[in-house]
Write a protein that holds these residues in place. Sequence first.
Motif, PDB file in Angstrom:
ATOM      1  N   THR A  20     -20.337  15.502  -0.744  1.00 43.07           N
ATOM      2  CA  THR A  20     -19.992  14.567  -0.061  1.00 43.07           C
ATOM      3  C   THR A  20     -19.916  13.528  -1.590  1.00 43.07           C
ATOM      4  O   THR A  20     -20.666  13.623  -2.199  1.00 43.07           O
ATOM      5  N   GLN A  36      -5.778  14.100  -3.534  1.00 45.75           N
ATOM      6  CA  GLN A  36      -6.896  15.719  -4.079  1.00 45.75           C
ATOM      7  C   GLN A  36      -5.710  15.436  -5.745  1.00 45.75           C
ATOM      8  O   GLN A  36      -3.894  15.240  -5.053  1.00 45.75           O
ATOM      9  N   THR A  60      -3.167  17.735   5.655  1.00 43.25           N
ATOM     10  CA  THR A  60      -4.502  17.592   5.355  1.00 43.25           C
ATOM     11  C   THR A  60      -5.209  19.093   5.936  1.00 43.25           C
ATOM     12  O   THR A  60      -5.729  19.034   6.878  1.00 43.25           O
ATOM     13  N   ASN A  63     -11.055  21.040   6.854  1.00 46.08           N
ATOM     14  CA  ASN A  63     -12.128  21.281   5.758  1.00 46.08           C
ATOM     15  C   ASN A  63     -12.487  19.632   5.337  1.00 46.08           C
ATOM     16  O   ASN A  63     -13.646  19.614   4.539  1.00 46.08           O
ATOM     17  N   PHE A  64     -11.705  18.921   5.478  1.00 45.73           N
ATOM     18  CA  PHE A  64     -11.762  17.383   4.189  1.00 45.73           C
ATOM     19  C   PHE A  64     -12.522  16.503   5.710  1.00 45.73           C
ATOM     20  O   PHE A  64     -11.272  16.601   6.660  1.00 45.73           O
ATOM     21  N   SER A  66     -13.568  12.705   6.592  1.00 50.74           N
ATOM     22  CA  SER A  66     -14.090  10.938   5.833  1.00 50.74           C
ATOM     23  C   SER A  66     -14.541  10.011   6.657  1.00 50.74           C
ATOM     24  O   SER A  66     -14.142   9.941   8.072  1.00 50.74           O
ATOM     25  N   ASP A  77     -16.292  14.007   3.201  1.00 52.72           N
ATOM     26  CA  ASP A  77     -16.860  15.432   3.023  1.00 52.72           C
ATOM     27  C   ASP A  77     -16.045  16.017   2.432  1.00 52.72           C
ATOM     28  O   ASP A  77     -14.941  16.878   3.700  1.00 52.72           O
ATOM     29  N   ILE A  78     -16.061  17.071   2.114  1.00 59.40           N
ATOM     30  CA  ILE A  78     -15.717  18.403   2.235  1.00 59.40           C
ATOM     31  C   ILE A  78     -16.900  19.311   3.148  1.00 59.40           C
ATOM     32  O   ILE A  78     -17.249  20.165   1.972  1.00 59.40           O
ATOM     33  N   ARG A  79     -16.561  20.211   4.459  1.00 58.05           N
ATOM     34  CA  ARG A  79     -17.514  20.744   5.233  1.00 58.05           C
ATOM     35  C   ARG A  79     -17.415  21.832   4.632  1.00 58.05           C
ATOM     36  O   ARG A  79     -19.054  22.451   3.964  1.00 58.05           O
ATOM     37  N   PRO A  81     -16.713  23.839   0.873  1.00 53.97           N
ATOM     38  CA  PRO A  81     -15.150  24.103   0.083  1.00 53.97           C
ATOM     39  C   PRO A  81     -14.906  25.522  -0.657  1.00 53.97           C
ATOM     40  O   PRO A  81     -15.825  25.942  -0.298  1.00 53.97           O
ATOM     41  N   ASP A  85      -9.975  24.461  -3.530  1.00 52.27           N
ATOM     42  CA  ASP A  85     -10.768  22.952  -3.688  1.00 52.27           C
ATOM     43  C   ASP A  85     -11.021  22.247  -4.689  1.00 52.27           C
ATOM     44  O   ASP A  85     -10.824  20.651  -4.466  1.00 52.27           O
ATOM     45  N   TYR A  89     -11.156  14.579  -6.841  1.00 53.66           N
ATOM     46  CA  TYR A  89     -11.040  13.205  -5.924  1.00 53.66           C
ATOM     47  C   TYR A  89     -10.643  11.624  -6.445  1.00 53.66           C
ATOM     48  O   TYR A  89     -11.757  11.479  -6.886  1.00 53.66           O
TER      49      TYR A  89
END
Lengths: 118, 110
Positions: A20, A36, A60, A63-64, A66, A77-79, A81, A85, A89
């Motif tokens: 996060t 990104q 997008t 996986n991303f 917010s 939040d990147i669940r 990575p 990735d 950012y």
Amino acid sequence: DAMVIQNPRYQVTQFGKPVTLSCSQTLNHNVMYWYQQKSSQAPKLLFHYYDKDFNNEADTPDNFQSRRPNTSFCFLDIRSPGLGDAAMYLCATSRDLPGASSGANVLTFGAGSRLTVL
Amino acid sequence: AQSVSQHNHHVILSEAASLELGCNYSYGGTVNLFWYVQYPGQHLQLLLKYFSGDPLVKGIKGFEAEFIKSKFSFNLRKPSVQWSDTAEYFCAASWGKLQFGAGTQVVVTP
């Protein structure tokens, strides 16, 4: 005097381990964005919030995610990575949406959070 | 699809030389145009912007840009660069969302 503050500045995570990134602003702007930026490439818009309204860009990855719990804070939040990735950012804010008149749509950027995925 | 293109990816020049960075956009409607700069290790910051009116806009640090509607261009210029102008320069356009060009890395040698 920092107006858009991102934390952490550097984040190292393992492949698949959630991460996060946070962004806070003191400008009381309505819009908050996450971009990104990979090396030698243009910043790419992931999504933005206009107040509480979330707007995801069509390309997008899921996986991303917010969250924007209040006006001042926004999280990325990147669940899970992946190596792809790894990037910088960027969080940005503006008073109004792009396309609005005069200076209301000028973006103010934070310093960025550099994500490394091992 | 709308796009922003920057002509050069890397530019190397000596101090006191003149700089011109090209930017073209593809959108036929009303568009707001920007140049952002990113100094080494720092965040993106606004150099100048064009919304309407005088097509020649002046920004910070002696930079200026000219909007030429017929050419869909918004080129950035500085008559005499300094070593401290070493940075990456991004052209951007907004037509509902802000879209950046790929950036031009400018290196100014002493």
